[in-house]
Design a protein around this motif. Structure first.
Motif, mmCIF file in Angstrom:
data_model
loop_
_atom_site.group_PDB
_atom_site.id
_atom_site.type_symbol
_atom_site.label_atom_id
_atom_site.label_comp_id
_atom_site.label_asym_id
_atom_site.label_seq_id
_atom_site.Cartn_x
_atom_site.Cartn_y
_atom_site.Cartn_z
ATOM 1 N N ALA A 44 40.951 35.612 41.314
ATOM 2 C CA ALA A 44 40.984 36.323 42.595
ATOM 3 C C ALA A 44 39.575 36.690 43.049
ATOM 4 C CB ALA A 44 41.845 37.580 42.467
ATOM 5 N N GLU A 45 38.724 37.083 42.116
ATOM 6 C CA GLU A 45 37.344 37.425 42.466
ATOM 7 C C GLU A 45 36.587 36.200 42.971
ATOM 8 O OE1 GLU A 45 36.000 39.417 38.823
ATOM 9 O OE2 GLU A 45 35.771 41.228 40.028
ATOM 10 N N LEU A 46 36.794 35.061 42.331
ATOM 11 C CA LEU A 46 36.143 33.827 42.779
ATOM 12 C C LEU A 46 36.600 33.464 44.193
ATOM 13 C CD1 LEU A 46 36.352 31.771 39.469
ATOM 14 C CD2 LEU A 46 34.249 32.484 40.608
ATOM 15 N N MET A 47 37.904 33.586 44.452
ATOM 16 C CA MET A 47 38.422 33.317 45.792
ATOM 17 C C MET A 47 37.823 34.293 46.808
ATOM 18 S SD MET A 47 42.485 32.699 45.054
ATOM 19 C CE MET A 47 43.117 31.204 44.278
ATOM 20 N N ALA A 48 37.712 35.566 46.404
ATOM 21 C CA ALA A 48 37.152 36.579 47.304
ATOM 22 C C ALA A 48 35.698 36.275 47.624
ATOM 23 C CB ALA A 48 37.280 37.968 46.664
ATOM 24 N N TYR A 49 34.943 35.842 46.624
ATOM 25 C CA TYR A 49 33.538 35.526 46.849
ATOM 26 C C TYR A 49 33.377 34.294 47.736
ATOM 27 C CZ TYR A 49 31.381 39.015 43.822
ATOM 28 O OH TYR A 49 30.926 40.196 43.285
ATOM 29 N N GLU A 50 34.321 33.368 47.669
ATOM 30 C CA GLU A 50 34.273 32.234 48.600
ATOM 31 C C GLU A 50 34.412 32.725 50.038
ATOM 32 O OE1 GLU A 50 35.847 28.181 46.503
ATOM 33 O OE2 GLU A 50 37.376 29.568 47.177
ATOM 34 N N LEU A 51 35.355 33.639 50.265
ATOM 35 C CA LEU A 51 35.542 34.204 51.603
ATOM 36 C C LEU A 51 34.311 35.002 52.035
ATOM 37 C CD1 LEU A 51 39.209 35.511 51.154
ATOM 38 C CD2 LEU A 51 38.507 33.528 52.498
ATOM 39 N N LEU A 52 33.756 35.772 51.110
ATOM 40 C CA LEU A 52 32.595 36.599 51.438
ATOM 41 C C LEU A 52 31.374 35.740 51.743
ATOM 42 C CD1 LEU A 52 31.688 39.568 51.635
ATOM 43 C CD2 LEU A 52 30.958 39.406 49.236
ATOM 44 N N LEU A 53 31.235 34.638 51.016
ATOM 45 C CA LEU A 53 30.114 33.733 51.272
ATOM 46 C C LEU A 53 30.155 33.219 52.708
ATOM 47 C CD1 LEU A 53 28.795 31.043 48.835
ATOM 48 C CD2 LEU A 53 29.109 30.482 51.229
#
Length: 283
Positions: free
Chosen positions: A164-173
Motif C-alpha cells: 500500500a505504501e508503494l502504491m501511495a508513493y506512486e500516486l504522490l510521485l
C-alpha cells in the motif's frame, strides 16, 4: 461470484464514488483532503470488521483481499495524508523554497522505492510465486519481509501494508511531479530571447534511457548547469527535449540504476572511452 467478493466490489465502488463526489464538490483543498481521508478510514474499518467476523473460503481469496482490495484503499488513505501534510507544512516562504521541498520529497520517494526494490518489482511485474508468504496471514518470515509489523494477525499480512505504501508513493510521485511542472512555469519563466531557427539535426540519441538518466544526475551533482542550482527535474526536461527521449519516469529509472551492482556503469564507460581516445591521440 462469491458473496464476499461481491461485497468487496460494492464497497470499493461506493468508496470510489464518494471520493469522486468529494473531489468534484469541495473547493477548499484542505477540507477536501480531510474528507477523503475520513472516507478511506471508514472503508478500511468496514473491511476490518468484515475480516474479523468472517473467514475466507480459501487462501486464494485471502490473497485476493490482501493483495488487490485492502492495499488499494490503504494506498489512497496514505496518499491523501501525505498530500495534506505537504500543504500544511511545506508551502511557506518563497516559491524556490517550495520547489526544493518538493524535490526533497521526490528524493525520499526514490529512496523508498530503492529500499523496497524487490517487493516493488514483484508488484509491478505481476508475480505470484511469493503470494502465500506476502499476502496470507500467519506466514511472516523476517528474513524475506524485514521491518514489517506482523503482530496484527487479523487484518495484516507481511507485505500488504508495504505494498500500500508503494502504491501511495506512486500516486504522490505523480502529484509532486505536477506541482513541480506548475512551479517551473510560475516561478522560473524562461527568458525570451531572439534567435534564428535552429537547423534540423540528424543526430539521434541511441543510448538507453537509464544511461541518459545516469548522465543527468551526474551533471546535476557536478554543478554543470546554473552553477549547480538547476533542479534534476529541469535538467531531465532539458535532456528529454534536446535528445527527443521520454524521461517522464526518470525517478523510476533512477531507482533501477541505484539497485544495480555498478550504478555508475555508463559514466565509467564514458571515462574509459575518453581515456582510450586520449591514448590513441598520444600514439
Amino acid at each position: 461470484m462469491p458473496a464476499f467478493q461481491s461485497t468487496f466490489e460494492e464497497l470499493t465502488q461506493s468508496w470510489q464514488l464518494r471520493l469522486q463526489e468529494t473531489e468534484a464538490a469541495e473547493s477548499d483543498q484542505l477540507t477536501r483532503l480531510e474528507t477523503c481521508i475520513h472516507i478511506c478510514e471508514e472503508s478500511l474499518l468496514q473491511l476490518r470488521q468484515w475480516v474479523t467476523e468472517r473467514t475466507f473460503p480459501g487462501k486464494d481469496w485471502e490473497i485476493y483481499f490482501f493483495k488487490q482490495v485492502k492495499p488499494v484503499i490503504m494506498a489512497r488513505y496514505i496518499y491523501y495524508q501525505k498530500v495534506y501534510r505537504l500543504h500544511i507544512g511545506y508551502f511557506k516562504g518563497s516559491g524556490m523554497l517550495e520547489k526544493k521541498r518538493l524535490e526533497h520529497e521526490l528524493q525520499v520517494i526514490a529512496r523508498y522505492f530503492s529500499d523496497n526494490a524487490d517487493l516493488y518489482a514483484y508488484y509491478r511485474m505481476g508475480y505470484t510465486h511469493h503470494d502465500e508468504l506476502y499476502f496470507v496471514r500467519g506466514a511472516y518470515n523476517w528474513k524475506i519481509c524485514p521491518e514489517v509489523n506482523h503482530f496484527d494477525t487479523v487484518f495484516s499480512t507481511s507485505c500488504d501494508g508495504k505494498l500500500a505504501e508503494l502504491m501511495a508513493y506512486e500516486l504522490l510521485l505523480k502529484y509532486i511531479d505536477g506541482m513541480l511542472n506548475l512551479s517551473v512555469k510560475l516561478i522560473e519563466p524562461a527568458a525570451v530571447t531572439a534567435s534564428r531557427p535552429a537547423a534540423a539535426s540528424t543526430l539521434q540519441c541511441t543510448a538507453s534511457l537509464t544511461d541518459v538518466v545516469e548522465l543527468g544526475y551526474a551533471l546535476q551533482n557536478c554543478g554543470f548547469f546554473n552553477h549547480g542550482k538547476a533542479s534534476i527535474k529541469d535538467i531531465m526536461t532539458f535532456m528529454a527535449n534536446e535528445f527527443k527521449v521520454d524521461l517522464r519516469n526518470f525517478y523510476h529509472l533512477f531507482v533501477r540504476l541505484r539497485g544495480r551492482k555498478n550504478p555508475t556503469r555508463f559514466i565509467d564507460e564514458l571515462k574509459a572511452g575518453l581515456l582510450r581516445h586520449i591514448e590513441s591521440e598520444d600514439d
